[in-house]
Design a protein around this motif. Structure first.
Motif, PDB file in Angstrom:
ATOM      1  N   GLU A  83       0.836  -1.193   0.000  1.00 15.51           N
ATOM      2  CA  GLU A  83       0.000   0.000   0.000  1.00 15.51           C
ATOM      3  C   GLU A  83       0.879   1.254   0.000  1.00 15.51           C
ATOM      4  OE1 GLU A  83      -2.557  -0.197   3.339  1.00 15.51           O
ATOM      5  OE2 GLU A  83      -3.733  -1.884   2.574  1.00 15.51           O
ATOM      6  N   GLY A  84       0.350   2.308  -0.612  1.00 12.30           N
ATOM      7  CA  GLY A  84       1.077   3.564  -0.624  1.00 12.30           C
ATOM      8  C   GLY A  84       0.659   4.423  -1.797  1.00 12.30           C
ATOM      9  N   ILE A  85       1.226   5.596  -1.883  1.00 15.26           N
ATOM     10  CA  ILE A  85       0.939   6.527  -2.965  1.00 15.26           C
ATOM     11  C   ILE A  85       1.530   5.988  -4.264  1.00 15.26           C
ATOM     12  CG2 ILE A  85       1.393   8.857  -3.832  1.00 15.26           C
ATOM     13  CD1 ILE A  85       1.588   9.723  -0.841  1.00 15.26           C
ATOM     14  N   PRO A  86       0.735   5.848  -5.322  1.00 18.99           N
ATOM     15  CA  PRO A  86       1.269   5.320  -6.587  1.00 18.99           C
ATOM     16  C   PRO A  86       2.463   6.144  -7.082  1.00 18.99           C
ATOM     17  CG  PRO A  86      -1.125   5.438  -6.662  1.00 18.99           C
ATOM     18  CD  PRO A  86      -0.702   6.165  -5.409  1.00 18.99           C
ATOM     19  N   LEU A  87       3.480   5.439  -7.551  1.00 19.59           N
ATOM     20  CA  LEU A  87       4.689   6.093  -8.049  1.00 19.59           C
ATOM     21  C   LEU A  87       5.048   5.526  -9.413  1.00 19.59           C
ATOM     22  CD1 LEU A  87       7.245   7.939  -7.500  1.00 19.59           C
ATOM     23  CD2 LEU A  87       8.351   5.840  -6.686  1.00 19.59           C
TER      24      LEU A  87
END
Length: 313
Positions: free
Chosen positions: A91-95
């Motif tokens: 999970e996390g901010i798309p990069l």
């Protein structure tokens, strides 16, 4: 394109070498990049691959500058996953990370190179080393040790502070290689540069752990062969780390799951690995919506390397 303007130009200008012309062209691209790729700009959700490549080209400055070599860190796993999407279930901010590899001497793209990237999760944990945790802060696996891995050297490369590294951190800086403790391989991958020297990875914005600023590790391998089994042979011509501007990192701190990371974050200026020299030292050019960074971040950089040399980090 250049021939059309030579008839009315002075003789000394007609004699520009191709290398000088390339340098002038690179400078022009940089000027555009400075005005159009500032991190506080709106997220460029409708830009295509060509724009991403142009962003990568603009971020390194003159192509003659070598990208700084840095330490490999203890948690490298050699070309284990041949893939562009390294996210898995994290999970996390798309990069979206776009790197362009060029020969720093000739300015030509380095084609068919194998580019390795690896980084920690939003909570500061590296795959393959989950038992190490992230220094005792949020997201460390239950029962994770709070001291450095057994056998990890306590000294660091020359030019950085001496003494023991921060207690408990994975220490993506100095020290020798540490053998993996598990079979997880998320947020790691290797892919081939195209004819333009460009490679793109899909991941999540990295988090942080004790003693280090937010970063991504990178290696470039050349002169090897791509086979059904992956990439074989050759040598490593660049080992470095990629860094994120403080403004962008600050905006992630209130976004889940980064908000659960309780480790005190080391800033970019406090970090002992980042050379403090901008794009040349690995500072990425970022595009995102400053009010909605959770929607995603595009990161780009041109890596100037010396293909004939070996830099293992």
């Amino acid at each position: 394109m250049t021939e059309q303007g030579t008839a009315h130009e002075p003789k000394h200008k007609q004699d520009l070498t191709r290398r000088k012309v390339v340098a002038v062209g690179a400078g022009a691209v940089v000027a555009v990049g400075v005005g159009g790729t500032v991190a506080t700009g709106a997220f460029a959700g409708d830009t295509g691959a060509a724009d991403a490549t142009a962003t990568a080209s603009s971020s390194a400055g003159a192509c003659y500058k070598l990208t700084s070599e840095t330490v490999e860190g203890p948690y490298y796993i050699d070309a284990d996953k041949i893939r562009q999407d390294i996210t898995e279930d994290q999970e996390g901010i798309p990069l979206t990370l776009t790197l362009k590899v060029i020969d720093a001497d000739t300015c030509k793209p380095v084609r068919n190179a194998a580019v390795d990237v690896w980084h920690c999760t939003a909570l500061g944990v590296y795959s393959g080393y989950e038992s190490v945790g992230n220094g005792g802060g949020g997201g460390a696996p239950s029962g994770a040790p709070t001291d450095a891995p057994s056998g990890t050297p306590t000294d660091v490369p020359s030019g950085t502070p001496t003494g023991e590294p921060p207690s408990g951190g994975p220490g993506g800086g100095g020290g020798g290689h540490v053998e993996p403790t598990d079979d997880e391989r998320y947020l790691r991958g290797t892919w081939k540069t195209d004819k333009h020297g460009t490679v793109t990875f899909t991941s999540v914005f990295p988090g942080w752990y004790q003693g280090r600023c937010v970063h991504i590790h990178v290696k470039v391998h050349v002169d090897g062969a791509w086979t059904d089994a992956g990439y074989e042979g050759g040598h490593t011509c660049h080992t470095g780390q990629l860094f994120f501007a403080e403004e962008a990192v600050l905006r992630t701190e209130d976004v889940a799951p980064y908000s659960a990371n309780a480790v005190t974050r080391t800033t970019l200026t406090e970090d002992t690995i980042y050379p403090q020299n901008g794009a040349e030292g690995g500072l990425l050019t970022l595009k995102y919506n400053k009010n909605r960074i959770s929607k995603g971040v595009r990161a780009a950089l041109t890596l100037g390397v010396t293909p004939d040399e070996t830099h293992e980090g």
